[in-house]
Design a protein around this motif. Structure first.
Motif, PDB file in Angstrom:
ATOM      1  N   ALA A  41       1.066  -0.934  -0.268  1.00  8.01           N
ATOM      2  CA  ALA A  41       0.424  -0.172   0.046  1.00  8.01           C
ATOM      3  C   ALA A  41       1.382   1.246  -0.074  1.00  8.01           C
ATOM      4  O   ALA A  41       1.919   1.283   0.642  1.00  8.01           O
ATOM      5  N   PRO A  42       0.470   2.211  -0.985  1.00  9.50           N
ATOM      6  CA  PRO A  42       1.723   3.335  -0.572  1.00  9.50           C
ATOM      7  C   PRO A  42       1.051   3.746   0.613  1.00  9.50           C
ATOM      8  O   PRO A  42       0.143   3.710   1.517  1.00  9.50           O
ATOM      9  N   PRO A  43       2.478   5.075   1.094  1.00 10.63           N
ATOM     10  CA  PRO A  43       2.333   5.204   2.943  1.00 10.63           C
ATOM     11  C   PRO A  43       0.890   6.900   2.515  1.00 10.63           C
ATOM     12  O   PRO A  43       0.881   6.912   1.575  1.00 10.63           O
TER      13      PRO A  43
ATOM     14  N   LEU B  27       7.805   3.250  -8.433  1.00 14.87           N
ATOM     15  CA  LEU B  27       6.950   2.240  -7.880  1.00 14.87           C
ATOM     16  C   LEU B  27       5.767   1.733  -7.106  1.00 14.87           C
ATOM     17  O   LEU B  27       5.452   3.012  -6.248  1.00 14.87           O
ATOM     18  N   ASP B  28       5.641   0.303  -7.267  1.00 17.11           N
ATOM     19  CA  ASP B  28       5.094  -0.333  -6.531  1.00 17.11           C
ATOM     20  C   ASP B  28       5.244  -0.243  -5.474  1.00 17.11           C
ATOM     21  O   ASP B  28       4.622  -1.674  -4.609  1.00 17.11           O
ATOM     22  N   HIS B  29       5.929  -0.149  -4.785  1.00 19.66           N
ATOM     23  CA  HIS B  29       6.657  -0.675  -3.719  1.00 19.66           C
ATOM     24  C   HIS B  29       7.212   0.391  -2.453  1.00 19.66           C
ATOM     25  O   HIS B  29       8.396   0.907  -3.304  1.00 19.66           O
ATOM     26  N   PRO B  30       7.755  -0.025  -1.719  1.00 21.35           N
ATOM     27  CA  PRO B  30       8.610   0.789  -0.742  1.00 21.35           C
ATOM     28  C   PRO B  30       9.926   0.914  -1.224  1.00 21.35           C
ATOM     29  O   PRO B  30      11.085   1.965   0.015  1.00 21.35           O
ATOM     30  N   TYR B  31      10.793  -0.072  -1.218  1.00 23.12           N
ATOM     31  CA  TYR B  31      11.783  -0.768  -1.593  1.00 23.12           C
ATOM     32  C   TYR B  31      12.797   0.417  -2.607  1.00 23.12           C
ATOM     33  O   TYR B  31      13.682  -0.366  -3.254  1.00 23.12           O
TER      34      TYR B  31
END
Ligand SMILES: [Cu+2]
Length: 259
Positions: free
Chosen positions: A111-113, A200-204
């Motif tokens: 999920a986005p922050p 990106l679709d992730h937080p990394y």
């Protein structure tokens, strides 16, 4: 009577403008809220693997070129800015490198922050010059300068946007729908203003700063392709395997002559 008519037309116009302007913002925050509450999201707090490293620059550092601004912009500050497309730090590392997990996360969803990413126009420069954002996360665009800038995003996969921000204190919100590394952003009023955004679709992801290091934390254990992206020196990748509670070091070195 004529006066009343004018007032009515005026307020109708004002309503139309505020509806179309505000509608976009509402839609993006509603989307973010929806995915934040969505099912099947992978939580990141209890993930304990990490990849850290340093991006080195080997060889002679390119000379720092002073940034030429017009008189109006120079009048906003008393600093000498430099062009940011190839910044080698004092410790021989490279600044403004976007380092991210390119693959290995499978179909995990993140999920986005709820906090926005802030992106400012200050002294006729973009701050920051390179940054990352998640799909659906709010990009909060600020104007700290008392003059007109425009924000012109030139994505290939996402929807482009381009609008003016004439006043100090102006705020606009945008978001991106699909991953894209990188999206270029420029100002058509001031041709030296440029920035890059990694979606990106992730937080990394991580961006190197004044010490050239990066850190990608809270990863699930796994095998990942880590990519480093630099606007002038291009991309480099390496594959890293990390386990629970493990931190692996993945250094990159730019500037080496081709072998
Ligand atoms: Cu500008």
């Amino acid at each position: 009577m004529k006066f009343i008519k004018l007032v009515l037309v005026g307020s109708l116009l004002a309503m139309l403008v505020s509806c179309s302007g505000g509608g976009e913002e509402k839609q993006s925050s509603a989307e973010a809220g929806k995915s934040a509450e969505g099912e099947g999201m992978t939580m990141t707090a209890d993930m304990t693997a990490a990849v850290t490293g340093t991006v080195h620059f080997k060889g002679e550092a390119p000379p720092q070129k002073p940034l030429q601004q017009d008189r109006e912009c120079r009048g906003l500050h008393d600093q000498q800015f430099f062009i940011q497309d190839a910044v080698v730090n004092n410790n021989g590392t490279l600044k403004w490198v976007f380092v991210y997990v390119k693959s290995g996360l499978g179909d995990k969803k993140f999920a986005p922050p709820s906090e926005p990413v802030e992106f400012d126009q200050h002294g006729c420069r973009y701050e920051p010059h390179v940054f990352g954002i998640q799909t659906g996360q709010t990009l909060k665009i600020l104007n700290s300068d008392p003059l007109l800038h425009n924000i012109h995003a030139l994505p290939n996969k996402n929807r482009p946007f381009n609008f003016g921000m004439p006043n100090k204190g102006d705020i606009r919100e945008q978001s991106f729908k699909v991953p894209e590394v990188m999206v270029r952003i420029k100002c058509d009023v001031h041709p030296w203003m440029g920035a890059y955004c990694g979606v990106l679709d992730h937080p990394y992801f991580s961006v190197t700063g004044d010490d050239g290091t990066f850190s990608i934390d809270n990863l699930p254990p796994g095998e990942y392709v880590i990519e480093a992206w630099h606007e002038k020196y291009g991309t480099m990748t390496q594959t890293v395997t990390v386990g629970d509670n493990e931190t692996k070091v993945a250094d990159f070195t730019y500037g080496q002559p081709a072998s």
